[in-house]
Design a protein around this motif. Structure first.
Motif, PDB file in Angstrom:
ATOM      1  N   LEU A   6      49.019  44.387  45.268  1.00 44.91           N
ATOM      2  CA  LEU A   6      49.256  43.255  46.150  1.00 44.91           C
ATOM      3  C   LEU A   6      49.631  42.024  45.327  1.00 44.91           C
ATOM      4  CD1 LEU A   6      46.121  43.625  48.489  1.00 44.91           C
ATOM      5  CD2 LEU A   6      48.360  44.702  48.746  1.00 44.91           C
ATOM      6  N   ASP A   7      50.281  41.077  45.977  1.00 37.83           N
ATOM      7  CA  ASP A   7      50.511  39.787  45.325  1.00 37.83           C
ATOM      8  C   ASP A   7      49.383  38.842  45.735  1.00 37.83           C
ATOM      9  OD1 ASP A   7      51.077  38.930  47.903  1.00 37.83           O
ATOM     10  OD2 ASP A   7      53.257  38.981  47.621  1.00 37.83           O
ATOM     11  N   ILE A   8      49.391  37.618  45.212  1.00 38.11           N
ATOM     12  CA  ILE A   8      48.277  36.706  45.493  1.00 38.11           C
ATOM     13  C   ILE A   8      48.296  36.189  46.932  1.00 38.11           C
ATOM     14  CG2 ILE A   8      47.970  36.000  43.102  1.00 38.11           C
ATOM     15  CD1 ILE A   8      49.585  33.511  43.658  1.00 38.11           C
ATOM     16  N   LYS A   9      49.365  36.517  47.668  1.00 41.25           N
ATOM     17  CA  LYS A   9      49.406  36.167  49.091  1.00 41.25           C
ATOM     18  C   LYS A   9      48.867  37.290  49.962  1.00 41.25           C
ATOM     19  CE  LYS A   9      53.343  33.013  48.636  1.00 41.25           C
ATOM     20  NZ  LYS A   9      54.729  32.710  49.060  1.00 41.25           N
ATOM     21  N   GLY A  10      48.443  38.376  49.324  1.00 39.19           N
ATOM     22  CA  GLY A  10      47.877  39.500  50.065  1.00 39.19           C
ATOM     23  C   GLY A  10      48.911  40.470  50.589  1.00 39.19           C
ATOM     24  N   GLN A  11      50.173  40.285  50.197  1.00 38.55           N
ATOM     25  CA  GLN A  11      51.247  41.164  50.666  1.00 38.55           C
ATOM     26  C   GLN A  11      51.478  42.300  49.673  1.00 38.55           C
ATOM     27  OE1 GLN A  11      52.624  40.568  53.695  1.00 38.55           O
ATOM     28  NE2 GLN A  11      51.229  38.803  53.835  1.00 38.55           N
ATOM     29  N   GLU A  12      51.881  43.463  50.198  1.00 43.11           N
ATOM     30  CA  GLU A  12      52.171  44.597  49.325  1.00 43.11           C
ATOM     31  C   GLU A  12      53.459  44.335  48.540  1.00 43.11           C
ATOM     32  OE1 GLU A  12      52.207  48.312  51.320  1.00 43.11           O
ATOM     33  OE2 GLU A  12      50.160  48.125  52.097  1.00 43.11           O
ATOM     34  N   THR A  13      53.428  44.699  47.276  1.00 45.52           N
ATOM     35  CA  THR A  13      54.600  44.491  46.429  1.00 45.52           C
ATOM     36  C   THR A  13      55.534  45.696  46.441  1.00 45.52           C
ATOM     37  OG1 THR A  13      53.440  45.376  44.493  1.00 45.52           O
ATOM     38  CG2 THR A  13      53.288  42.997  44.872  1.00 45.52           C
ATOM     39  N   GLY A  14      55.070  46.794  47.039  1.00 42.08           N
ATOM     40  CA  GLY A  14      55.872  48.021  47.035  1.00 42.08           C
ATOM     41  C   GLY A  14      55.582  48.913  45.847  1.00 42.08           C
ATOM     42  N   ARG A  15      54.733  48.440  44.938  1.00 40.65           N
ATOM     43  CA  ARG A  15      54.359  49.238  43.775  1.00 40.65           C
ATOM     44  C   ARG A  15      52.966  49.817  43.975  1.00 40.65           C
ATOM     45  NH1 ARG A  15      55.687  44.492  41.502  1.00 40.65           N
ATOM     46  NH2 ARG A  15      53.641  44.225  40.556  1.00 40.65           N
ATOM     47  N   LYS A  16      52.706  50.911  43.282  1.00 42.61           N
ATOM     48  CA  LYS A  16      51.393  51.532  43.308  1.00 42.61           C
ATOM     49  C   LYS A  16      50.939  51.806  41.877  1.00 42.61           C
ATOM     50  CE  LYS A  16      51.620  53.784  47.844  1.00 42.61           C
ATOM     51  NZ  LYS A  16      51.421  55.052  48.586  1.00 42.61           N
ATOM     52  N   VAL A  17      49.635  51.782  41.689  1.00 44.36           N
ATOM     53  CA  VAL A  17      49.067  52.147  40.388  1.00 44.36           C
ATOM     54  C   VAL A  17      48.092  53.299  40.599  1.00 44.36           C
ATOM     55  CG1 VAL A  17      49.301  49.881  39.318  1.00 44.36           C
ATOM     56  CG2 VAL A  17      47.259  50.394  40.644  1.00 44.36           C
ATOM     57  N   THR A  18      48.009  54.143  39.603  1.00 39.25           N
ATOM     58  CA  THR A  18      47.097  55.282  39.669  1.00 39.25           C
ATOM     59  C   THR A  18      45.876  54.984  38.816  1.00 39.25           C
ATOM     60  OG1 THR A  18      48.959  56.806  39.936  1.00 39.25           O
ATOM     61  CG2 THR A  18      46.844  57.748  39.257  1.00 39.25           C
ATOM     62  N   LEU A  19      44.710  55.036  39.438  1.00 38.54           N
ATOM     63  CA  LEU A  19      43.468  54.808  38.702  1.00 38.54           C
ATOM     64  C   LEU A  19      43.170  56.017  37.824  1.00 38.54           C
ATOM     65  CD1 LEU A  19      41.160  53.210  41.430  1.00 38.54           C
ATOM     66  CD2 LEU A  19      42.617  52.061  39.752  1.00 38.54           C
ATOM     67  N   ASN A  20      42.821  55.754  36.600  1.00 39.28           N
ATOM     68  CA  ASN A  20      42.534  56.817  35.633  1.00 39.28           C
ATOM     69  C   ASN A  20      41.343  57.650  36.102  1.00 39.28           C
ATOM     70  OD1 ASN A  20      41.922  58.371  33.358  1.00 39.28           O
ATOM     71  ND2 ASN A  20      42.627  56.772  31.966  1.00 39.28           N
ATOM     72  N   GLU A  21      41.579  58.955  36.296  1.00 42.01           N
ATOM     73  CA  GLU A  21      40.526  59.838  36.790  1.00 42.01           C
ATOM     74  C   GLU A  21      39.377  59.973  35.799  1.00 42.01           C
ATOM     75  OE1 GLU A  21      39.961  61.569  39.688  1.00 42.01           O
ATOM     76  OE2 GLU A  21      41.539  60.291  40.503  1.00 42.01           O
ATOM     77  N   SER A  22      39.661  59.804  34.512  1.00 43.80           N
ATOM     78  CA  SER A  22      38.597  59.941  33.510  1.00 43.80           C
ATOM     79  C   SER A  22      37.661  58.735  33.509  1.00 43.80           C
ATOM     80  CB  SER A  22      39.202  60.115  32.113  1.00 43.80           C
ATOM     81  OG  SER A  22      39.911  58.951  31.722  1.00 43.80           O
ATOM     82  N   ILE A  23      38.023  57.703  34.266  1.00 41.82           N
ATOM     83  CA  ILE A  23      37.167  56.519  34.392  1.00 41.82           C
ATOM     84  C   ILE A  23      36.690  56.356  35.834  1.00 41.82           C
ATOM     85  CG2 ILE A  23      37.057  53.995  34.209  1.00 41.82           C
ATOM     86  CD1 ILE A  23      39.097  54.153  31.959  1.00 41.82           C
ATOM     87  N   PHE A  24      37.628  56.229  36.746  1.00 40.63           N
ATOM     88  CA  PHE A  24      37.299  55.926  38.138  1.00 40.63           C
ATOM     89  C   PHE A  24      36.998  57.172  38.974  1.00 40.63           C
ATOM     90  CE2 PHE A  24      39.913  52.489  36.522  1.00 40.63           C
ATOM     91  CZ  PHE A  24      39.254  51.353  36.967  1.00 40.63           C
ATOM     92  N   GLY A  25      37.244  58.346  38.405  1.00 40.61           N
ATOM     93  CA  GLY A  25      37.062  59.571  39.191  1.00 40.61           C
ATOM     94  C   GLY A  25      35.923  60.452  38.737  1.00 40.61           C
ATOM     95  N   ILE A  26      35.087  59.971  37.802  1.00 42.38           N
ATOM     96  CA  ILE A  26      34.002  60.811  37.302  1.00 42.38           C
ATOM     97  C   ILE A  26      32.829  60.812  38.283  1.00 42.38           C
ATOM     98  CG2 ILE A  26      34.655  60.269  34.927  1.00 42.38           C
ATOM     99  CD1 ILE A  26      32.077  58.528  34.803  1.00 42.38           C
ATOM    100  N   GLU A  27      31.901  61.741  38.074  1.00 40.55           N
ATOM    101  CA  GLU A  27      30.672  61.763  38.855  1.00 40.55           C
ATOM    102  C   GLU A  27      29.708  60.759  38.225  1.00 40.55           C
ATOM    103  OE1 GLU A  27      28.170  62.581  41.866  1.00 40.55           O
ATOM    104  OE2 GLU A  27      30.210  63.378  41.637  1.00 40.55           O
ATOM    105  N   PRO A  28      29.317  59.707  38.938  1.00 41.51           N
ATOM    106  CA  PRO A  28      28.472  58.659  38.352  1.00 41.51           C
ATOM    107  C   PRO A  28      27.126  59.198  37.871  1.00 41.51           C
ATOM    108  CG  PRO A  28      29.434  57.911  40.414  1.00 41.51           C
ATOM    109  CD  PRO A  28      29.707  59.385  40.327  1.00 41.51           C
ATOM    110  N   ASN A  29      26.666  58.670  36.769  1.00 39.83           N
ATOM    111  CA  ASN A  29      25.370  59.035  36.200  1.00 39.83           C
ATOM    112  C   ASN A  29      24.408  57.869  36.415  1.00 39.83           C
ATOM    113  OD1 ASN A  29      23.169  59.401  34.338  1.00 39.83           O
ATOM    114  ND2 ASN A  29      24.410  60.909  33.238  1.00 39.83           N
ATOM    115  N   ASP A  30      23.478  58.042  37.347  1.00 37.67           N
ATOM    116  CA  ASP A  30      22.586  56.943  37.719  1.00 37.67           C
ATOM    117  C   ASP A  30      21.640  56.539  36.589  1.00 37.67           C
ATOM    118  OD1 ASP A  30      23.703  56.798  40.223  1.00 37.67           O
ATOM    119  OD2 ASP A  30      22.213  58.089  41.167  1.00 37.67           O
ATOM    120  N   HIS A  31      21.208  57.504  35.780  1.00 32.19           N
ATOM    121  CA  HIS A  31      20.231  57.169  34.742  1.00 32.19           C
ATOM    122  C   HIS A  31      20.838  56.276  33.659  1.00 32.19           C
ATOM    123  CE1 HIS A  31      16.701  57.427  32.273  1.00 32.19           C
ATOM    124  NE2 HIS A  31      17.390  57.934  31.258  1.00 32.19           N
ATOM    125  N   VAL A  32      22.051  56.570  33.234  1.00 34.93           N
ATOM    126  CA  VAL A  32      22.661  55.718  32.202  1.00 34.93           C
ATOM    127  C   VAL A  32      22.996  54.344  32.780  1.00 34.93           C
ATOM    128  CG1 VAL A  32      23.553  57.638  30.846  1.00 34.93           C
ATOM    129  CG2 VAL A  32      24.997  56.618  32.602  1.00 34.93           C
TER     130      VAL A  32
END
Length: 209
Positions: A6-32
């Protein structure tokens, strides 16, 4: 996982980004997560609390009463912890509360926190921006355009930006940090993360060394 930019006006820019699965897609570890949050909060403690113990009080060392037969607990001088105004037993002393965590544990905790935010759809990606001058009104305008007004916002920037930082400093529910300083506590404490495009690349490079 793909997210619209999005831009700072809240409008879509037409671009997309892919979140890294090795960071944002892991199974969270509550103890750590618990360990890293505990370490962060321990680092914030000053450790300057101090109470006087018996030997540090000024007062007569005369024994006030007989050893036995008084009907109460035996005690000696007026500095006894049993008496009002006496010393404290095992009182706090200045100390350092900090403790060390292994780097791998810290990295896993931060990845887990980011994974939770991704699962909650609490991540907004915006194109890189800057302010010509510090203006809180402009920062509030961005929050309103992104529909996050009134929420706890964690704004992640790729590098230090004084104008953006000063614009958010007076807001109780907003904080700006650079990507290399993203930590578990601040991620979990925020209701929503607003991350710029270049900040995502910086987070990837920091957490996937």
């Amino acid at each position: 996982m793909e997210i619209n930019v999005l831009d700072i006006k809240g409008q879509e820019t037409g671009r997309k980004v892919t979140l890294n699965e090795s960071i944002f897609g892991i199974e969270p570890n509550d103890h750590v997560i618990y360990l890293d949050v505990k370490r962060y909060l321990a680092d914030q403690r000053q450790g300057t609390a101090k109470a006087k113990e018996r030997s540090e009080h000024k007062g007569s060392t005369r024994k006030l009463g007989r050893q036995k037969g008084g009907g109460g607990a035996r005690h000696g001088d007026i500095n006894s912890p049993l008496l009002r105004g006496g010393g404290r037993v095992f009182g706090p002393r200045p100390r350092d509360y900090r403790f060390k965590l292994n780097k791998k544990v810290t990295v896993l905790a931060r990845k887990s926190a980011l994974a939770y935010k991704a699962k909650e759809n609490a991540i907004i990606v915006v194109e890189d921006f800057t302010f010509e001058a510090p203006k809180t009104k402009e920062f509030l305008s961005i929050a309103k355009n992104l529909n996050v007004e009134g929420k706890k916002i964690l704004m992640v920037l790729p590098e230090s930006n004084k104008n953006v930082y000063l614009s958010a400093r007076n807001l109780q529910k907003a904080e700006c940090i650079i990507a290399s300083n993203v930590n578990t506590y601040k991620v979990l404490n925020a209701d929503v993360m607003v991350i710029t495009e270049n900040s995502l690349k910086a987070i990837d490079s920091v957490l996937n060394k």
